[in-house]
Design a protein around this motif. Structure first.
Motif, PDB file in Angstrom:
ATOM      1  N   ASP A  96      18.136  69.146  64.306  1.00 60.47           N
ATOM      2  CA  ASP A  96      18.004  68.249  65.468  1.00 60.47           C
ATOM      3  C   ASP A  96      19.141  67.234  65.517  1.00 60.47           C
ATOM      4  O   ASP A  96      19.699  66.953  66.589  1.00 60.47           O
ATOM      5  N   GLU A 100      22.048  66.786  68.474  1.00 61.25           N
ATOM      6  CA  GLU A 100      22.364  65.519  69.123  1.00 61.25           C
ATOM      7  C   GLU A 100      23.855  65.191  68.995  1.00 61.25           C
ATOM      8  O   GLU A 100      24.504  64.782  69.977  1.00 61.25           O
ATOM      9  N   GLN A 169      18.565  76.205  70.163  1.00 61.84           N
ATOM     10  CA  GLN A 169      17.275  75.518  70.298  1.00 61.84           C
ATOM     11  C   GLN A 169      16.152  76.494  70.606  1.00 61.84           C
ATOM     12  O   GLN A 169      15.026  76.339  70.112  1.00 61.84           O
TER      13      GLN A 169
END
Length: 479
Positions: A96, A100, A169
């Protein structure tokens, strides 16, 4: 004395020679044993490897293989995708944060590109040699064309990076529910390790959407699939399988968008009533209006009484009428609230007009469209080539096709004769293909909305398709 010393030296030399000979023999024996063991392991690995698999040859100067998406049919096409594939495979707890950071870098690249295209001087990139003014100077002729071409290439690279971020993802979501994506379906007969199909349904969709997923599955496979055994083999053309997969992706994407909209309207109390409760609400309004008319007629003594001088006319109980009116309104409102509260997702979708249905079914971003096409192509091959192959096979018979039934009959003949590429899979795998595609479409919408919320400039708006078309795979359409 000298003879004894010489004899000892000879014995020592003989002993050393014997030791060297034994060492060479042991080394030779060990090397031959290692060779036999290595050869046995290689042959065993070759027997375990799937048909058509060639073990890679070791090369001294061969570069290391780029990281790929484990458990997915596609490989990353950008450095951003390779980085995320490595992190997801080796450090999943950092995935994650890596996503980002990757999106932040892409946003910074967009800011730099916009600054350059607007002629803004970026002092942070000044190297101190006084070239900032030269970079901000307007470009002419060939320099301007070259500059625009460079910007287009960088935009394409960013788009490829965004696609890989979205695909990574999606892969993480499949890993979360404990299901690997299907491998490329290249073999004619394919038998894979079974998975729990409940993980592709209950772990992905809401309770309201599960009923529509079930209807879609039956519509794709036909009523016979619901009663067939899981190990029953089914033969179909690869084109049919690819079209079924692509339509299921579109259906999953549409269903997730409709489900989100349904949840929002339900939370706000703006759900439409279902047909039965709508009719009950109208009947309550009509009954209340009829009762009010009857009361009005009973209160009027005779027509024209107010025309006499001094007559005050009929007296009406305004308070009573208002109470009756409020009661009728409350009855209708109560029926509406009850109807909205019990409206199902399918009834909610059936209330869409053609414009809302078309807008909800359309993939919003060009990145999403490309990912759906790439995923289908990675599994089944080029859909355009498969369609051309089917067209040539159908036209080779020389028989004119005039109806849909004749077309389906002709397709079955072509598939049975082996004139096109086919797949033979168990019914369980056929169900998995459909359910995985629906889950892929739902996950695609989730990650697309997440990237859009991060920065809308990361996504490229998809061209508008034809209006008035129903979403693929929607059983019953809008009826």
């Amino acid at each position: 004395m000298s003879r004894s010393v010489a004899g000892g030296r000879e014995r020592n030399g003989a002993t050393a020679a014997l030791a060297r000979t034994n060492a060479r023999a042991v080394a030779s024996s060990s090397s031959s044993l290692a060779a036999r063991v290595f050869g046995a392991k290689t042959r065993a690995a070759a027997r375990r490897a799937p048909r058509g698999f060639a073990p890679p040859r070791a090369a001294a100067n061969e570069p290391p293989k780029a990281p790929g998406f484990e458990g997915a049919p596609m490989d990353p096409g950008s450095p951003q995708g390779q980085l995320l594939a490595h992190v997801l495979d080796n450090e999943p707890q950092l995935f994650d944060a890596a996503v980002e950071a990757t999106l932040d870098r892409l946003c910074d690249e967009i800011d730099d590109a916009e600054s350059a295209s607007n002629g803004v001087i970026d002092v942070t990139n000044d190297d101190g040699d006084g070239n900032a003014a030269d970079r901000a100077a307007p470009k002419k002729g060939g320099e301007l064309v070259l500059f625009r071409r460079i910007q287009e290439i960088r935009a394409m690279e960013r788009r490829s990076g965004v696609q890989d971020v979205m695909y990574a993802q999606i892969l993480q979501k499949f890993m979360t529910i404990g299901v690997d994506m299907l491998p490329p379906l290249d073999d004619t007969t394919l038998i894979m390790r079974g998975v729990d199909l409940n993980q592709l349904t209950k772990g992905v969709h809401s309770v309201e959407a599960l009923e529509m997923v079930k209807e879609h599955l039956l519509g794709m496979l036909g009523p016979e699939a619901s009663t067939a055994y899981s190990n029953t083999m089914v033969r179909m053309s690869k084109l049919q399988a690819a079209q079924m997969y692509a339509a299921s992706i579109m259906f999953g994407y549409f269903l997730r968008r409709a489900d989100k909209r349904f949840s929002l309207d339900r939370a706000m109390g703006t759900l439409p009533m279902n047909p039965m409760e709508s009719a009950a609400a109208l009947e309550a309004l009509f009954n209340s209006a009829s009762a009010m008319d009857s009361m009005d007629e009973a209160d009027v003594p005779f027509a024209g009484a107010s025309e006499f001088p001094g007559s005050s006319g009929p007296t009406f109980d305004v308070t009573s009428n208002s109470t009756d009116d409020d009661a009728a309104t409350a009855t209708a409102a109560g029926a509406g609230a009850a109807g909205g509260g019990s409206t199902t997702l399918k009834q909610y979708i059936q209330s869409f007009d053609q414009q809302a249905l078309s807008d909800t079914a359309r993939i919003v971003s060009l990145e999403g469209v490309v990912l759906a096409e790439r995923q289908t192509g990675a599994l089944f091959g080029s859909v355009e080539d498969l369609a051309m192959e089917m067209k040539e096979a159908l036209e080779s018979g020389g028989v004119e096709i005039n109806s849909a039934d004749e077309l389906m009959s002709r397709v079955q003949e072509v598939v049975g004769a082996g004139k096109v590429k086919t797949l033979t899979v168990p019914v369980a795998t056929q169900r998995r293909i459909v359910l995985e595609a629906v889950a892929f479409g739902s996950f695609l919408r989730d990650v697309e909305s997440g990237v859009d919320a991060r920065d809308g400039r990361l996504l490229t708006p998809a061209p508008s398709a034809g209006r008035g078309r129903e979403p693929p795979g929607l059983i019953g359409g809008a009826a």
